[in-house]
Design an enzyme around this catalytic site. Structure first.
Site, PDB file in Angstrom:
ATOM      1  N   LYS A 263      51.783  44.358  37.031  1.00  8.99           N
ATOM      2  CA  LYS A 263      51.975  45.620  36.297  1.00  8.99           C
ATOM      3  C   LYS A 263      52.097  46.807  37.247  1.00  8.99           C
ATOM      4  O   LYS A 263      52.987  47.633  37.085  1.00  8.99           O
ATOM      5  CB  LYS A 263      50.796  45.892  35.357  1.00  8.99           C
ATOM      6  CG  LYS A 263      50.673  44.938  34.198  1.00  8.99           C
ATOM      7  CD  LYS A 263      49.657  45.457  33.181  1.00  8.99           C
ATOM      8  CE  LYS A 263      48.253  45.605  33.743  1.00  8.99           C
ATOM      9  NZ  LYS A 263      47.585  44.326  34.018  1.00  8.99           N
TER      10      LYS A 263
ATOM     11  N   ARG B  43      43.079  48.813  26.311  1.00 12.03           N
ATOM     12  CA  ARG B  43      42.553  47.499  26.678  1.00 12.03           C
ATOM     13  C   ARG B  43      41.640  46.932  25.628  1.00 12.03           C
ATOM     14  O   ARG B  43      41.089  45.838  25.811  1.00 12.03           O
ATOM     15  CB  ARG B  43      41.707  47.649  27.936  1.00 12.03           C
ATOM     16  CG  ARG B  43      42.463  47.241  29.148  1.00 12.03           C
ATOM     17  CD  ARG B  43      41.499  47.247  30.289  1.00 12.03           C
ATOM     18  NE  ARG B  43      42.182  47.854  31.371  1.00 12.03           N
ATOM     19  CZ  ARG B  43      42.323  47.294  32.545  1.00 12.03           C
ATOM     20  NH1 ARG B  43      41.756  46.161  32.821  1.00 12.03           N
ATOM     21  NH2 ARG B  43      43.007  47.878  33.468  1.00 12.03           N
TER      22      ARG B  43
ATOM     23  N   ARG C  37      45.834  39.207  47.150  1.00  5.93           N
ATOM     24  CA  ARG C  37      46.261  40.608  46.973  1.00  5.93           C
ATOM     25  C   ARG C  37      45.487  41.544  47.909  1.00  5.93           C
ATOM     26  O   ARG C  37      44.268  41.452  48.035  1.00  5.93           O
ATOM     27  CB  ARG C  37      46.019  41.035  45.515  1.00  5.93           C
ATOM     28  CG  ARG C  37      46.252  42.535  45.296  1.00  5.93           C
ATOM     29  CD  ARG C  37      46.495  42.846  43.862  1.00  5.93           C
ATOM     30  NE  ARG C  37      45.265  43.038  43.101  1.00  5.93           N
ATOM     31  CZ  ARG C  37      45.250  43.399  41.811  1.00  5.93           C
ATOM     32  NH1 ARG C  37      46.390  43.583  41.156  1.00  5.93           N
ATOM     33  NH2 ARG C  37      44.103  43.542  41.194  1.00  5.93           N
TER      34      ARG C  37
ATOM     35  N   ARG D 181      40.706  44.666  47.287  1.00  9.66           N
ATOM     36  CA  ARG D 181      39.973  45.499  46.349  1.00  9.66           C
ATOM     37  C   ARG D 181      38.587  44.931  46.125  1.00  9.66           C
ATOM     38  O   ARG D 181      38.417  43.716  46.070  1.00  9.66           O
ATOM     39  CB  ARG D 181      40.729  45.557  45.012  1.00  9.66           C
ATOM     40  CG  ARG D 181      41.524  46.819  44.839  1.00  9.66           C
ATOM     41  CD  ARG D 181      42.470  46.742  43.685  1.00  9.66           C
ATOM     42  NE  ARG D 181      41.811  46.397  42.413  1.00  9.66           N
ATOM     43  CZ  ARG D 181      42.440  46.450  41.240  1.00  9.66           C
ATOM     44  NH1 ARG D 181      43.707  46.829  41.176  1.00  9.66           N
ATOM     45  NH2 ARG D 181      41.808  46.108  40.139  1.00  9.66           N
TER      46      ARG D 181
ATOM     47  N   ARG E 269      36.980  39.666  34.821  1.00 10.96           N
ATOM     48  CA  ARG E 269      38.045  40.513  34.288  1.00 10.96           C
ATOM     49  C   ARG E 269      39.023  39.701  33.449  1.00 10.96           C
ATOM     50  O   ARG E 269      39.482  40.158  32.413  1.00 10.96           O
ATOM     51  CB  ARG E 269      38.786  41.212  35.433  1.00 10.96           C
ATOM     52  CG  ARG E 269      38.059  42.456  35.910  1.00 10.96           C
ATOM     53  CD  ARG E 269      38.286  42.704  37.383  1.00 10.96           C
ATOM     54  NE  ARG E 269      39.654  43.038  37.695  1.00 10.96           N
ATOM     55  CZ  ARG E 269      40.267  42.680  38.806  1.00 10.96           C
ATOM     56  NH1 ARG E 269      39.639  41.940  39.709  1.00 10.96           N
ATOM     57  NH2 ARG E 269      41.498  43.057  39.032  1.00 10.96           N
TER      58      ARG E 269
HETATM   59  P1  ADP Z   1      43.037  45.280  36.778  1.00 19.41           P
HETATM   60  O1  ADP Z   1      44.074  45.273  35.684  1.00 19.41           O
HETATM   61  O2  ADP Z   1      43.471  44.498  37.979  1.00 19.41           O
HETATM   62  O3  ADP Z   1      41.658  44.958  36.295  1.00 19.41           O
HETATM   63  P2  ADP Z   1      43.091  48.208  36.960  1.00 19.41           P
HETATM   64  O4  ADP Z   1      43.442  48.918  38.198  1.00 19.41           O
HETATM   65  O5  ADP Z   1      43.999  48.380  35.772  1.00 19.41           O
HETATM   66  O6  ADP Z   1      42.937  46.701  37.388  1.00 19.41           O
HETATM   67  O7  ADP Z   1      41.627  48.604  36.481  1.00 19.41           O
HETATM   68  C1  ADP Z   1      40.523  48.469  37.346  1.00 19.41           C
HETATM   69  C2  ADP Z   1      39.219  48.620  36.564  1.00 19.41           C
HETATM   70  O8  ADP Z   1      39.156  49.913  35.949  1.00 19.41           O
HETATM   71  C3  ADP Z   1      39.065  47.651  35.390  1.00 19.41           C
HETATM   72  O9  ADP Z   1      38.583  46.397  35.804  1.00 19.41           O
HETATM   73  C4  ADP Z   1      38.048  48.414  34.532  1.00 19.41           C
HETATM   74  O10 ADP Z   1      36.740  48.316  35.056  1.00 19.41           O
HETATM   75  C5  ADP Z   1      38.494  49.853  34.687  1.00 19.41           C
HETATM   76  N1  ADP Z   1      39.451  50.250  33.643  1.00 19.41           N
HETATM   77  C6  ADP Z   1      40.753  50.597  33.818  1.00 19.41           C
HETATM   78  N2  ADP Z   1      41.348  50.877  32.647  1.00 19.41           N
HETATM   79  C7  ADP Z   1      40.388  50.703  31.693  1.00 19.41           C
HETATM   80  C8  ADP Z   1      40.365  50.829  30.269  1.00 19.41           C
HETATM   81  N3  ADP Z   1      41.457  51.193  29.579  1.00 19.41           N
HETATM   82  N4  ADP Z   1      39.205  50.553  29.630  1.00 19.41           N
HETATM   83  C9  ADP Z   1      38.100  50.192  30.296  1.00 19.41           C
HETATM   84  N5  ADP Z   1      38.052  50.052  31.626  1.00 19.41           N
HETATM   85  C10 ADP Z   1      39.180  50.302  32.328  1.00 19.41           C
END
Ligand code: ADP
Ligand code: ZN
Length: 212
Positions: free
Chosen positions: A11, A87, A124, A156, A167
């Site tokens: 993404k 989400r 990654r 990360r 996750r």
């Molecule tokens: P990934 O999709 O690889 O988990 P992201 O960069 O999208 O990574 O998000 C990293 C972290 O940020 C998530 O694991 C979560 O803890 C938090 N996060 C991001 N977007 C949301 C959301 N919409 N609701 C809740 N937590 C979020």
């Protein structure tokens, strides 16, 4: 436009390209939270703990953050790409309220099966300054320097096996139901995320253009 997809589906990489192609902002809630964590704000520090162990930040906090971001002028002209939000069903209901005047056009599910994203995530690496993604070779453990900005390229903190599994489990229970949710509303397009990034990008733009 909203992009759904498992962690490691690509993404982030594809959204950067889509954002240049359509000249609209790429709004990534993960990037926003990591930026607040680096700034050391109260929200950032709270979010960092949750992110590092692979949890989800609370709906209320996230909804407030996105609501505020979408009020900025750059999100009010040609549109935007939302990456990482919604989400949960509660977030999806909130985004429908927030965007009631200018509803979301298209929801894309960038589909890559769990076995494949697991492999991708273990190799990654990400620039902590500009967010560019890299793939490490099997024995490449040391951090390196980003080609784009000169920043440190690292794994990360939430790409450890435990956090990744947590996750992905949360994705199945909390986020995957949104695929049905948007499908029932006729907004969903599933795009195969396997293959060379250029081919995936072509599929994505074809999907978007066919709905314009
Ligand atoms: P990934 O999709 O690889 O988990 P992201 O960069 O999208 O990574 O998000 C990293 C972290 O940020 C998530 O694991 C979560 O803890 C938090 N996060 C991001 N977007 C949301 C959301 N919409 N609701 C809740 N937590 C979020
Ligand atoms: Zn960089």
């Amino acid at each position: 436009m909203i992009i759904l997809g498992r962690q490691g589906a690509g993404k982030g990489t594809q959204c950067v390209r889509l954002s240049r192609h359509y000249v609209v902002p790429h709004i990534s809630t993960g990037d926003m939270l990591r930026a607040s964590a680096r700034e050391g704000s109260e929200l950032g520090l709270m979010a960092k703990q949750i992110m590092d162990d692979g949890g989800l930040v609370g709906d209320e906090v996230m909804i407030g953050l996105v609501d505020e971001r979408l009020r900025k002028p750059d999100a009010d002209t040609r549109g935007y790409i939302l990456d990482g939000f919604p989400r949960t069903v509660a977030q999806a209901e909130a985004i429908a309220r927030i965007t009631s005047a200018k509803p979301i056009h298209i929801v894309i599910d960038l589909d890559v099966p769990r076995e494949i994203v697991l492999e991708r995530l273990s190799s990654r690496r990400v620039c902590r300054d500009c967010g560019t993604n890299y793939t490490a070779g099997p024995n490449e453990q040391r951090p390196w320097i980003c080609d784009v900005c000169g920043g440190d390229v690292q794994q990360r903190a939430d790409d450890t096996p435990d956090a990744v599994n947590r996750r992905l489990d949360l994705y199945e229970t909390q986020t995957a139901p949104l695929i049905d949710h948007y499908s029932r509303r006729g907004a969903l397009v599933v795009v195969n995320g396997i293959g060379h990034p250029d081919n995936v990008f072509k599929r994505l733009t074809d999907a978007v253009d066919s709905r314009r």
